[in-house]
Design a protein around this motif. Structure first.
Motif, short mmCIF file in Angstrom:
data_model
loop_
_atom_site.label_atom_id
_atom_site.label_comp_id
_atom_site.label_asym_id
_atom_site.label_seq_id
_atom_site.Cartn_x
_atom_site.Cartn_y
_atom_site.Cartn_z
N THR A 1 0.80 -1.23 0.00
CA THR A 1 0.00 0.00 0.00
C THR A 1 0.84 1.28 0.00
OG1 THR A 1 -0.11 -0.09 2.43
CG2 THR A 1 -1.92 -1.14 1.20
N LYS A 2 2.16 1.15 0.16
CA LYS A 2 2.99 2.36 0.20
C LYS A 2 4.42 2.01 -0.22
CE LYS A 2 4.57 5.96 3.45
NZ LYS A 2 4.51 6.43 4.86
N ILE A 3 5.01 2.90 -1.02
CA ILE A 3 6.40 2.76 -1.45
C ILE A 3 7.13 4.07 -1.16
CG2 ILE A 3 7.94 2.41 -3.41
CD1 ILE A 3 6.48 -0.09 -2.59
N GLU A 4 8.22 3.99 -0.46
CA GLU A 4 9.01 5.17 -0.09
C GLU A 4 10.43 5.00 -0.59
OE1 GLU A 4 10.78 6.95 4.06
OE2 GLU A 4 8.63 6.48 4.03
N VAL A 5 10.82 5.81 -1.57
CA VAL A 5 12.15 5.72 -2.18
C VAL A 5 13.00 6.90 -1.73
CG1 VAL A 5 13.45 5.62 -4.33
CG2 VAL A 5 11.20 4.52 -4.18
N SER A 6 14.17 6.61 -1.16
CA SER A 6 15.10 7.66 -0.74
C SER A 6 16.12 7.91 -1.85
CB SER A 6 15.83 7.24 0.54
OG SER A 6 14.94 7.13 1.62
#
Length: 244
Positions: A58-63
């Protein structure tokens, strides 16, 4: 009927074994294509497979890297998902041909959508100017509907083996000189641009390579299944043959 049941059992077991051998190559977040030219701009896709049978992503966080920041980052909308691009102040200004870069994109977050079990989604980003380094890492956090967060942030190991949770890695190669043979990524971009100019659908050779790679794996797995079935049928035939 006993022979049919045994053969069916062997086929099922062999198919499961083939699937188990193929899964690890696709079971983590990757960046596609995995190579780009230093000093240029590129479009990549963060490919996110859902690894759970009982939960959805439900969520993707790319640094994004801050030691080698990217001056220009834009995202392509994904239907059903909202995206938030975060910029932050860099630890120290970075000199670029456009001037000193003091702020840059540090994080991109997609959420609100859903990647169901057995599915994957690609999140496209256009970015540049790429630095003159060997590679860029993009640590990524994948959140599931049950609350689990998988942190894909491990760097490649010194011995060349892959860690358990590798971070998406973009390898950078020197730009091709005038008259030199273009890299596959450059050839793909040129083919796509030419197709767009002529009004024809664009074709990305990288995608074709990925398809060929997948086909090779599939054929290899099919060969394994056929081999196992042949061995078992031969063994059953010998057992059924009357003794002299």
């Amino acid at each position: 009927m006993s022979f049919v049941r045994r053969a069916a059992t062997v086929v099922a077991a062999a198919t499961a074994l083939t699937a188990a051998l193929a899964l690890p190559a696709f079971a983590h977040v990757t960046i596609q294509p995995g190579t780009a030219e230093q000093g240029g701009f590129t479009k990549v896709a963060f490919r996110v497979p859902n690894e759970r049978d009982n939960a959805s992503t439900t969520k993707i966080e790319v640094s994004f890297p801050t030691e080698h920041p990217l001056a220009f980052v834009s995202v392509k909308p994904v239907p059903g998902w909202t995206v938030k691009v975060t910029e932050g102040k860099l630890p120290a200004p970075v000199k670029t041909e456009y001037g000193d870069l003091e702020e840059a994109v540090t994080k991109v977050v997609w959420e609100g959508g859903k990647i169901n079990p057995g599915e994957f989604q690609e999140f496209e980003v256009s970015m540049g100017q790429l630095p003159e380094v060997d590679s860029l890492m993009f640590p990524t956090k994948q959140t599931y509907s049950g609350g689990e967060v998988v942190d894909w942030s491990e760097a490649p190991k010194a011995d060349g083996t892959e860690p358990e949770h590798p971070a998406p890695l973009l390898k950078l190669v020197p730009a091709a000189e005038d008259g030199a043979t273009a890299t596959p990524a450059t050839a793909a971009a040129s083919a796509s641009a030419a197709a767009s100019a002529s009004g024809a659908p664009s074709v990305t050779p990288v995608a074709a390579a990925s398809s060929s790679d997948g086909t090779a794996r599939l054929l290899g797995g099919a060969g394994l299944v056929v081999g196992i079935i042949g061995v078992v049928i031969g063994a059953l035939g010998l057992r059924r043959r009357p003794s002299a």
